[in-house]
Design a protein around this motif. Structure first.
Motif, short mmCIF file in Angstrom:
data_model
loop_
_atom_site.label_atom_id
_atom_site.label_comp_id
_atom_site.label_asym_id
_atom_site.label_seq_id
_atom_site.Cartn_x
_atom_site.Cartn_y
_atom_site.Cartn_z
N UNK A 31 -139.97 -42.02 47.40
CA UNK A 31 -139.15 -43.21 47.61
C UNK A 31 -138.52 -43.64 46.29
N UNK A 32 -139.31 -43.69 45.23
CA UNK A 32 -138.77 -44.08 43.92
C UNK A 32 -137.64 -43.15 43.49
N UNK A 33 -137.84 -41.86 43.65
CA UNK A 33 -136.82 -40.89 43.24
C UNK A 33 -135.55 -41.02 44.08
N UNK A 39 -133.79 -43.95 42.63
CA UNK A 39 -133.27 -43.62 41.29
C UNK A 39 -131.92 -42.91 41.36
N UNK A 40 -131.70 -42.13 42.40
CA UNK A 40 -130.41 -41.45 42.55
C UNK A 40 -129.27 -42.46 42.57
N UNK A 41 -129.48 -43.58 43.26
CA UNK A 41 -128.47 -44.63 43.25
C UNK A 41 -128.31 -45.24 41.88
N UNK A 42 -129.42 -45.43 41.18
CA UNK A 42 -129.37 -46.06 39.85
C UNK A 42 -128.60 -45.22 38.85
N UNK A 43 -128.54 -43.90 39.05
CA UNK A 43 -127.80 -43.04 38.11
C UNK A 43 -126.29 -43.28 38.17
N UNK A 44 -125.83 -44.07 39.13
CA UNK A 44 -124.43 -44.50 39.12
C UNK A 44 -124.18 -45.51 38.01
N UNK A 45 -125.26 -46.11 37.49
CA UNK A 45 -125.14 -47.14 36.45
C UNK A 45 -125.63 -46.68 35.08
N UNK A 46 -126.40 -45.62 35.03
CA UNK A 46 -127.00 -45.20 33.77
C UNK A 46 -127.25 -43.70 33.76
N UNK A 47 -127.23 -43.10 32.57
CA UNK A 47 -127.59 -41.69 32.41
C UNK A 47 -129.03 -41.52 31.96
N UNK A 73 -133.01 -41.63 32.45
CA UNK A 73 -134.02 -41.57 33.50
C UNK A 73 -134.95 -42.77 33.45
N UNK A 74 -135.30 -43.21 32.27
CA UNK A 74 -136.20 -44.37 32.15
C UNK A 74 -135.51 -45.64 32.64
N UNK A 75 -134.22 -45.79 32.33
CA UNK A 75 -133.48 -46.96 32.81
C UNK A 75 -133.32 -46.91 34.33
N UNK A 76 -133.06 -45.70 34.86
CA UNK A 76 -132.92 -45.55 36.32
C UNK A 76 -134.23 -45.88 37.02
N UNK A 77 -135.33 -45.48 36.42
CA UNK A 77 -136.64 -45.78 37.01
C UNK A 77 -136.89 -47.29 37.00
#
Length: 248
Positions: free
Chosen positions: A95-97, A100-108, A110-114
């Protein structure tokens, strides 16, 4: 002020007219319901707005910019994101991963996406399921994961395509509460639903499609009493006669 403006949008597939000159707008901070019977053209219109295929004619403006025909990924970076009627959870990711796929639209990063994903999971009530594989979730939680993934992109406009379909009455109540909480975060919502009873309690305004055309627009109570809307959902025999409607 309008965040989304749909101006005379038409979509043809060969000889099939799926949407015909549909016009409406969604103001900032609103929840707008887009309803209609099966085959009314709701999802086709969603696809035209959200970049999955271009309109045949007409204009889509988002945040003051003409975005007609822009691809979906460009619109996501601009602040428009949508979910799908058919759930598209990645089954082999947690679920977290998935979120995180959506969060990568805002950041490159991995720690920020998490970090973004964990905040969204907390907000959507999915934190206890963060490490569960997408394949092992029931339908209601899969739908919530898809919604959470969309939220992780940081949208201005969240477009939900039948997010309530397949849910139990209790799950629908939870989903309605979540949509209201999303609006309280300053996110505008455009919600496609087939079931009037679901969309009416949470919408500020409702737009009704039938056979690809807009047949009504207004506050929920006004729409619920509209003879054309009643006929579209229940059949022509339910349309009040003019004298009964006070128009004779």
């Amino acid at each position: 002020m309008a965040l989304l403006e749909i101006d005379a949008v038409t979509k043809r597939f060969g000889g099939l007219l799926a949407n015909h000159e549909v016009t409406f707008q969604v103001d900032r901070g609103e929840i707008v319901g887009l309803i209609g019977p099966n085959g009314a053209g709701k999802t086709t219109l969603f696809n035209c707005i959200s970049g999955f295929f271009p309109p045949t004619s007409g204009t889509v403006r988002f945040d003051g910019t003409d975005v007609t025909g822009w691809p979906a990924e460009r619109l996501v970076h601009r602040g428009m994101v949508r979910t799908f009627q058919v759930v598209r959870t990645f089954p082999d990711l947690t679920v977290r991963e998935n979120v995180m796929i959506g969060a990568f639209a805002r950041t490159n990063s991995a720690s920020a996406a998490r970090k973004i994903a964990d905040e969204v999971l907390e907000f959507t009530g999915l934190a206890p399921r963060a490490d569960v594989l997408g394949a092992n979730l029931p339908i209601a939680q899969k739908k919530r994961v898809e919604l959470a993934r969309a939220l992780a992109t940081g949208p201005q406009l969240l477009m939900l395509d039948e997010v309530m379909a397949g849910l139990t009455p209790a799950e629908r109540v939870q989903a309605i509460e979540l949509i209201r909480a999303i609006r309280e975060r300053g996110i505008t919502v455009l919600l496609v639903e087939h079931v009037m009873e679901v969309v009416m309690p949470i919408s500020d305004r409702v737009v009704v499609l039938d056979s690809g055309k807009k047949i009504a627009e207004g506050p929920p109570q006004e729409i619920a009493e509209n003879p054309e809307v009643i006929a579209a959902y229940l059949g022509e025999k339910y349309r009040p006669r003019q004298e009964e409607a006070g128009e004779g």
